[in-house]
Design a protein around this motif. Structure first.
Motif, PDB file in Angstrom:
ATOM      1  N   SER A  59       1.260  -0.136   2.091  1.00 58.75           N
ATOM      2  CA  SER A  59       0.213  -0.859   1.355  1.00 58.75           C
ATOM      3  C   SER A  59      -0.965   0.062   1.041  1.00 58.75           C
ATOM      4  CB  SER A  59      -0.270  -2.070   2.154  1.00 58.75           C
ATOM      5  OG  SER A  59       0.810  -2.933   2.424  1.00 58.75           O
ATOM      6  N   ASP A 133       4.367  -6.548  -2.857  1.00 59.35           N
ATOM      7  CA  ASP A 133       4.349  -5.967  -1.515  1.00 59.35           C
ATOM      8  C   ASP A 133       5.122  -6.914  -0.588  1.00 59.35           C
ATOM      9  OD1 ASP A 133       3.796  -4.282   0.571  1.00 59.35           O
ATOM     10  OD2 ASP A 133       1.613  -4.535   0.523  1.00 59.35           O
ATOM     11  N   GLU A 134       5.645  -6.388   0.486  1.00 62.42           N
ATOM     12  CA  GLU A 134       6.477  -7.178   1.428  1.00 62.42           C
ATOM     13  C   GLU A 134       7.694  -7.769   0.723  1.00 62.42           C
ATOM     14  OE1 GLU A 134       5.832  -6.853   4.448  1.00 62.42           O
ATOM     15  OE2 GLU A 134       3.676  -6.606   4.705  1.00 62.42           O
ATOM     16  N   ARG A 235      -0.278   2.233  11.858  1.00 67.77           N
ATOM     17  CA  ARG A 235      -0.935   1.020  12.348  1.00 67.77           C
ATOM     18  C   ARG A 235      -0.961   1.005  13.876  1.00 67.77           C
ATOM     19  NH1 ARG A 235      -1.131  -3.842   9.366  1.00 67.77           N
ATOM     20  NH2 ARG A 235       0.615  -2.957   8.234  1.00 67.77           N
TER      21      ARG A 235
HETATM   22 MG   LIG Z   1       1.796  -3.428   4.141  1.00 66.97          MG
END
Ligand SMILES: [Mg+2]
Ligand SMILES: Nc1ncnc2c1ncn2[C@@H]1O[C@H](COP(=O)(O)OP(=O)(O)O)[C@@H](O)[C@H]1O
Length: 269
Positions: A59, A133-134, A235
């Motif tokens: 993202s 996205d996703e 992340r």
């Molecule tokens: Mg993402």
């Protein structure tokens, strides 16, 4: 969690945040390679895939690349997919055009979306880009039908490039027979992997600098622990690094060591 660690390390803001500005995106090889592929797909007005595990930077990379497109020339329709019906996706897309259609007919919705695209493309001379996205969450019925949005004038006019981002099963879904019309439009794909140790070192420094600290606060063993604990995925590395800073501040340790990372890891799943 208390924020006294920020004071302890003189961090000007919450470090390792998700809300990094475009200018603060770290330009390593993967985002750059992804950028080239997306630009290629836009030029050819085709489909581009961006895959990678959760937290690998998909993202963020999309945000970076799309943020570089001139808003007077491009209309980016960015939707985050759900596992809902195709009508839900169509509604999301129309919503991005500012069209709050409540129709429950696929044909009506498709027509409305294509009209919006035509108006911008021919009327305003803009380039519309659809980004999902996703996309690995999309149902198979969506993969089977999505290509129809890209067909104009008996499929002779390429007006809608599509970027699909998601986890690796996106590729599996596109290999199904029913997804073939969409899969046949794919011209490039990019897979984001976790960073290696060197990249992770640069990454940690980079995020500390965003928070206003230029001194490296993590010792070598801590960096290795964050790299291993996160599998190089950003992340998770963010959470480990922030947690380790908190643990280090609690013991008033000026450097973060592997033990602090271990303490941080006990908080994460
Ligand atoms: Mg993402
Ligand atoms: N190129 C980058 N530069 C700086 N931070 C990044 C970069 N890529 C990822 N990150 C960090 O990692 C986090 C997770 O990345 P994200 O793009 O949300 O992953 P994905 O979409 O693959 O799940 C972001 O919130 C950001 O803090």
């Amino acid at each position: 969690m208390d924020t006294s660690y920020r004071q302890f390390f003189a961090l000007q803001k919450e470090p390792f945040g998700a809300d990094i500005a475009r200018k603060d995106v770290m330009l390593t090889k993967p985002p750059t390679a992804t950028q080239e592929r997306i630009q290629y797909g836009l030029r050819l007005v085709a489909v581009v895939l961006v895959t990678g595990e959760i937290g690998s930077g998909k993202s963020t990379t999309l945000r970076y690349v799309l943020g570089g497109l001139h808003p007077s020339e491009h209309k980016v329709i960015y939707v985050t997919a759900t596992s809902g019906s195709i009508l839900e996706l169509y509604r999301q897309i129309l919503g991005e055009f500012g069209n709050e259609s409540t129709s429950s007919s696929r044909a009506v919705m498709t027509k409305s979306i294509k009209q919006e695209i035509l108006e911008l493309t021919l009327g305003k001379k803009m380039k519309v880009v659809l980004v999902i996205d996703e996309a690995s969450l999309l149902r198979m019925e969506v993969f089977a039908e999505l290509h129809t949005l890209t067909q104009f004038e008996q499929d002779s006019k390429p007006w809608l490039p599509v970027i699909l981002a998601g986890q690796a099963n996106l590729l599996e879904n596109l290999k199904y027979r029913t997804s073939m019309p969409l899969a046949a439009r794919v011209v490039a794909r990019s897979h984001l992997k976790g960073g290696d140790l060197e990249t992770m070192t640069a990454y940690l420094k980079h995020h500390l600098a965003i928070a206003g600290v230029t001194r490296m606060l993590f010792d070598d063993a801590a960096i290795t622990a964050i790299h291993q604990g996160s599998g190089g995925l950003y992340r998770k590395a963010n959470h480990l690094a922030r947690g380790a800073l908190i643990a280090a501040a609690k013991t008033e340790s000026a450097m973060v060591n592997a033990e602090h990372v271990r303490v941080a890891a006990t908080e994460l799943l």
